[in-house]
Design an enzyme around this catalytic site. Structure first.
Site, PDB file in Angstrom:
ATOM      1  N   CYS A 166       0.847  -1.201   0.000  1.00 39.26           N
ATOM      2  CA  CYS A 166       0.000   0.000   0.000  1.00 39.26           C
ATOM      3  C   CYS A 166       0.877   1.243   0.000  1.00 39.26           C
ATOM      4  O   CYS A 166       0.672   2.152  -0.799  1.00 39.26           O
ATOM      5  CB  CYS A 166      -0.922  -0.008   1.212  1.00 39.26           C
ATOM      6  SG  CYS A 166      -2.165  -1.318   1.181  1.00 39.26           S
ATOM      7  N   ARG A 186      -0.462   4.054  -2.419  1.00 37.47           N
ATOM      8  CA  ARG A 186      -1.455   3.829  -3.469  1.00 37.47           C
ATOM      9  C   ARG A 186      -2.854   3.708  -2.895  1.00 37.47           C
ATOM     10  O   ARG A 186      -3.852   4.009  -3.548  1.00 37.47           O
ATOM     11  CB  ARG A 186      -1.125   2.563  -4.278  1.00 37.47           C
ATOM     12  CG  ARG A 186      -1.249   1.272  -3.483  1.00 37.47           C
ATOM     13  CD  ARG A 186      -1.182   0.028  -4.345  1.00 37.47           C
ATOM     14  NE  ARG A 186      -1.263  -1.161  -3.509  1.00 37.47           N
ATOM     15  CZ  ARG A 186      -2.394  -1.720  -3.098  1.00 37.47           C
ATOM     16  NH1 ARG A 186      -3.554  -1.176  -3.430  1.00 37.47           N
ATOM     17  NH2 ARG A 186      -2.373  -2.792  -2.327  1.00 37.47           N
ATOM     18  N   ASP A 189      -6.260   3.167   4.226  1.00 36.90           N
ATOM     19  CA  ASP A 189      -7.400   3.020   5.139  1.00 36.90           C
ATOM     20  C   ASP A 189      -7.246   4.095   6.217  1.00 36.90           C
ATOM     21  O   ASP A 189      -6.385   4.003   7.090  1.00 36.90           O
ATOM     22  CB  ASP A 189      -7.364   1.608   5.734  1.00 36.90           C
ATOM     23  CG  ASP A 189      -8.371   1.371   6.832  1.00 36.90           C
ATOM     24  OD1 ASP A 189      -9.062   2.317   7.249  1.00 36.90           O
ATOM     25  OD2 ASP A 189      -8.473   0.219   7.302  1.00 36.90           O
ATOM     26  N   ASN A 197       0.816   4.313   9.569  1.00 35.56           N
ATOM     27  CA  ASN A 197       1.800   4.719   8.571  1.00 35.56           C
ATOM     28  C   ASN A 197       2.454   6.039   8.945  1.00 35.56           C
ATOM     29  O   ASN A 197       3.675   6.198   8.838  1.00 35.56           O
ATOM     30  CB  ASN A 197       1.133   4.858   7.200  1.00 35.56           C
ATOM     31  CG  ASN A 197       0.419   3.610   6.729  1.00 35.56           C
ATOM     32  OD1 ASN A 197      -0.630   3.706   6.083  1.00 35.56           O
ATOM     33  ND2 ASN A 197       0.942   2.440   7.047  1.00 35.56           N
ATOM     34  N   TYR A 229     -13.796   3.098   5.167  1.00 33.35           N
ATOM     35  CA  TYR A 229     -14.773   2.019   5.050  1.00 33.35           C
ATOM     36  C   TYR A 229     -16.084   2.466   5.698  1.00 33.35           C
ATOM     37  O   TYR A 229     -16.074   3.173   6.718  1.00 33.35           O
ATOM     38  CB  TYR A 229     -14.237   0.744   5.710  1.00 33.35           C
ATOM     39  CG  TYR A 229     -13.164   0.067   4.882  1.00 33.35           C
ATOM     40  CD1 TYR A 229     -13.497  -0.746   3.806  1.00 33.35           C
ATOM     41  CD2 TYR A 229     -11.811   0.269   5.159  1.00 33.35           C
ATOM     42  CE1 TYR A 229     -12.522  -1.361   3.033  1.00 33.35           C
ATOM     43  CE2 TYR A 229     -10.823  -0.336   4.385  1.00 33.35           C
ATOM     44  CZ  TYR A 229     -11.192  -1.143   3.324  1.00 33.35           C
ATOM     45  OH  TYR A 229     -10.212  -1.735   2.545  1.00 33.35           O
ATOM     46  N   ALA A 281     -10.712  -4.647   7.353  1.00 26.75           N
ATOM     47  CA  ALA A 281     -11.224  -5.205   6.085  1.00 26.75           C
ATOM     48  C   ALA A 281     -10.096  -5.950   5.394  1.00 26.75           C
ATOM     49  O   ALA A 281      -9.088  -5.327   5.023  1.00 26.75           O
ATOM     50  CB  ALA A 281     -11.774  -4.093   5.203  1.00 26.75           C
TER      51      ALA A 281
END
Length: 282
Positions: A166, A186, A189, A197, A229, A281
């Site tokens: 990611c 890219r 969440d 991160n 989400y 998820a």
């Protein structure tokens, strides 16, 4: 932290409803960005508790160069990667391998003895690049370079990865004696991944800055598909009602990054609001 709250607000207000591979829909916004000044404190969210121990263990695991999670799961009781690992712990050539053992094809001359004497030919070989050490060496010897890039994206190995990266690339930049870092992601969440991160790459920037004799500068982050989400919306709205508190201070023992352990990271003054539970998820 205002930058994070602003990001959440933008995606809640402007996000486009999208389906995805997980089966849980998202509100998605294209190409979101923010910056934080690392001199103002360590950017660990205060409007919900972020588990600092897991952040640092994940960073240290990235630096180990392994293709399995046994060090995380079995030795340190950290289970943040369990959902993507096989029973034996393998996750394939994801971040740790790409950071420390990025593979590439090369050729070398091979001499063979034949009827006409020695014959020299080219043979294909696989070599590896330690991108972290390469970056450290460049920061020490050529800090003005615009090529201090670490990539986790390897098109030829995506099918062998438990999860395609990611956070695909980060770039170091030096200005006015400070080490800056820009992370390109890219897919992000916002409720669960982005706080990790942000903290992980900020800690890495601080640790490398210390090793190469620079001060921490700015952490900048671009998220191509920044998404929430739909089952995270209520929790994030609750988080937005909470007043941010002063950022904590992170102290890192002055060691090369390869010698760092969990005990070398000390977090001072962290007083967050209670955790908010968000489902992962997968």
């Amino acid at each position: 932290m205002k930058q994070y709250h602003d990001l959440v607000k933008r995606v809640l207000e402007n996000g486009v409803h999208k389906t995805n591979r997980t089966g849980t829909d998202t509100l998605s916004s294209f190409a979101e960005s923010y910056k934080v000044d690392l001199s103002e404190g360590f950017p660990l969210l205060t409007t919900k508790k972020v588990f600092f121990r897991s952040v640092i263990l994940e960073l240290l695991w990235y630096l180990r160069g392994e293709d399995h999670i046994r060090w995380l799961r079995d030795e340190n009781n950290c289970h943040i990667w369990d959902a993507w690992a096989r029973d034996d712990g393998h996750v394939g050539p994801i971040y740790p391998v790409m950071w420390r053992r990025f593979p590439y094809a090369d050729t070398e001359e091979v001499s063979m003895e034949g009827d006409a004497g020695n014959i020299t030919s080219q043979a294909m070989v696989v070599r590896e690049v330690d991108q972290i050490q390469q970056a450290i060496d460049m920061l020490k010897n050529n800090p003005e370079s615009r090529r201090i890039v670490i990539s986790a994206w390897h098109p030829g190995l995506l099918s062998r990865m438990a999860l395609p990266p990611c956070h695909v690339m980060f770039i170091f930049n030096v200005a006015n004696g400070k080490l800056n870092c820009h992370l390109t992601q890219r897919s992000g969440d916002i409720a669960l991944g982005i706080p990790f991160n942000l903290a992980c790459y900020s800690a890495l920037t601080m640790a490398i800055a210390q090793e190469v004799g620079l001060q921490p500068g700015t952490f900048a982050h671009t998220i191509v598909d920044a998404h929430i989400y739909v089952n995270h919306v209520d929790g994030l709205k609750e988080q937005l009602t909470r007043e941010p508190r002063p950022l904590p201070v992170l102290k890192i023992n002055p060691k090369p990054v390869d010698d760092l352990t969990l005990d070398d990271f000390t977090l001072e003054g962290y007083n967050p609001h209670p955790p908010i539970r968000f489902e992962v998820a997968v």
